[in-house]
Design a protein around this motif. Sequence first.
Motif, short mmCIF file in Angstrom:
data_model
loop_
_atom_site.label_atom_id
_atom_site.label_comp_id
_atom_site.label_asym_id
_atom_site.label_seq_id
_atom_site.Cartn_x
_atom_site.Cartn_y
_atom_site.Cartn_z
N THR A 118 14.72 -2.59 -32.72
CA THR A 118 14.96 -2.20 -33.89
C THR A 118 15.91 -1.41 -34.49
N VAL A 119 16.03 -0.30 -33.31
CA VAL A 119 16.88 1.07 -33.58
C VAL A 119 18.10 0.05 -34.40
N GLY B 195 15.56 -10.07 -30.82
CA GLY B 195 15.47 -9.66 -29.87
C GLY B 195 13.86 -10.68 -29.66
N LEU B 196 13.12 -10.69 -28.48
CA LEU B 196 11.72 -10.61 -28.35
C LEU B 196 10.74 -9.78 -29.00
N GLY B 197 11.67 -8.39 -28.53
CA GLY B 197 10.60 -7.22 -29.40
C GLY B 197 10.46 -7.08 -30.11
N ARG B 198 12.24 -7.01 -30.87
CA ARG B 198 11.82 -7.38 -32.72
C ARG B 198 11.28 -8.53 -32.92
N LEU B 199 10.75 -9.50 -32.40
CA LEU B 199 10.12 -10.46 -33.10
C LEU B 199 8.57 -10.44 -32.90
N ILE B 200 8.21 -9.48 -31.02
CA ILE B 200 6.82 -8.61 -31.68
C ILE B 200 6.54 -7.80 -32.77
N SER C 248 3.78 -14.04 -27.54
CA SER C 248 5.05 -13.46 -26.91
C SER C 248 4.09 -12.19 -25.56
N VAL C 249 3.28 -11.29 -26.25
CA VAL C 249 2.62 -10.65 -24.75
C VAL C 249 2.63 -11.49 -24.23
#
Lengths: 310, 302
Positions: free
Chosen positions: A255-256, A261-266, A281-282
């Motif tokens: 985010t920063v 990526g996957l994190g942003r997708l979640i 995704s989790v």
Amino acid sequence: MRQYIFNRLLQMIPVLFLVSIIIFFIMHALPGDPAMLMLAGAEGGAVTPERIAELRAQMGLDDPLHIQYFRFITGAVRGDLGTSIRLRTPVTQLIAERFSSTLQLSLVGLGFSITFGLILGILAALKQNSWFDMISMVFSYIGVSMPIFWLGLLLILIFCFQLNWFEPAGGTGFKSLILPGITLGLSSAGIVSRLTRSSLIEVLNEDYIRTARGKGLKEIGVILHHALQNSMIPVVTMIGLQFGSMLAGAVVTETVFSRPGLGRLIVNAILWKDYPLVQGSVLVLALIYLLVNLLVDISYAWLDPRIHYN
Amino acid sequence: MNAVMDHNTKFSQVEKISRTRAKLDQFAYRWRLFSRNKGAMVGLVILIAWLSVMIFADSIVPYPPLDKVTRARQAPSAEFWFGSDMLGRDMFSRVLYGSRISLALGVISVIIGAVPGTALGLIAGYFGGKVDDIIMRVLDALLAFPGILLALVIIASLGPSIQNVMIAVGISTLPQYARLVRGSVLTIKELVYIEAARVIGCKPIRIMLHHILPNAISPIIVLSTLQVGNAILVGSGLSFLGLGAQPPAAEWGLMTAAGRELLSKAWWISTFPGLAILSVVMAFNLVGDGLRVALDPRMKVG
């Protein structure tokens, strides 16, 4: 060894099964009607009871919970995690698209944390109670207490805006991974350095180290060939755990640095109330985490020949 | 008859005094160990400073934290120490007020995790067998979620808000308490005085709460202290992602996020709230490690 790996993979099945139940239960049994939230999120305003009922029927939300779960898990086993509500794309396809970006980021972060943490830890152990040891301790306290998002912003502020060394966001190739990698890896570097230090100090007090020194080996040889390998066992465990926190930390780092990526997708999936996407995704991230821990356990045998797997 | 009673009361009074005495000695000893640790003392001072800020925020902040008091994006000056944000609110006042949300978040989420976690650990460790198996299997599955992932799932279900962040962070730390307590219970329950308590007919609940828990409390205190810092870190991270506190709340993670877009023009908006988080979390980590050494030097947490 092959038998051991096979057994461990077999043991993962019930854990994954429980994990899927937990995800499913949290997403479905807690208050909040997904159909309503989804309508409010996706279409904004037009939330009529008819529309909700229609959508609930369409999504199969009126079926009993265990039937819904059965549908979810049978799909998951076949590699079908459903379709994203917002993006109208299969969840597995979305994950596959984003995964390599997150993996690259986590590997760079891990690489930074291991290199930096090991060097710092080894030097601190060899110069125990010196000013260097003191500084490395302060560094590790700052590392574990630093909010990831703030560290990322500070690095952008200094290296992108003041020094103009990097692009603040976007860009491709290894250079675009340096700042995010440091951001993600700093806290683990602190943890790895402390653990390396204490583990190496313990090993250096062992009898066989005195023997090695006694037979006239050079100090550097004693450390590299005798002490280091044996002191690495707890460190490797910790690195395995750290990889998990990297996967999760990627959520914030991406985010920063505006990385897709996957994190942003979640995070987006949560903000969009996109239930299938969050669930899928989790589940995939938990699976990866379990596999990494298995790899860590296997690597013990390589590090410490005394360990046998039967 | 009277004489016997008299003797008994006198005896119990003496016993009470000597017990209090022993407790005080014990406390003094622990304090000496703790205060010898420079890092822990630095942490304690920072912590006390933040606690005072939290309690007296109303009377020490120069401006109301939610009101526009000057022009937008003013650089730090003698009048506005930390500058002003994009809506002309005083950053110094907002950072000071932020301590209320963050400290409350840390403490409440630790309670949400520690109380049921300890209870589950006591039950699993004391009864063993099937009960233990079931509880620990489920908790192991919870541990398969790396880092803040479990908290994210819970937030996804409950919706973004600071209360839900407390619940999410609390629940995601619950397994750690259960594992820690279960470990201590397994050793303690084999001791003779537990056997004695059982023989004189104490119920399991009494044995767990009065005989086992007091002897297993030290590691719980240490883990809780470290977890307060961790919860503040995770909670402000969730707020930074937009999943926690919502505007216009004076929450540190949220304030950092607000300054993100203005980083090149107004560095102070993100910088000071982040510094506040760093100092509070570090204080809890220092005090936690100090407590670890003071309460039990051999103890391992986490």
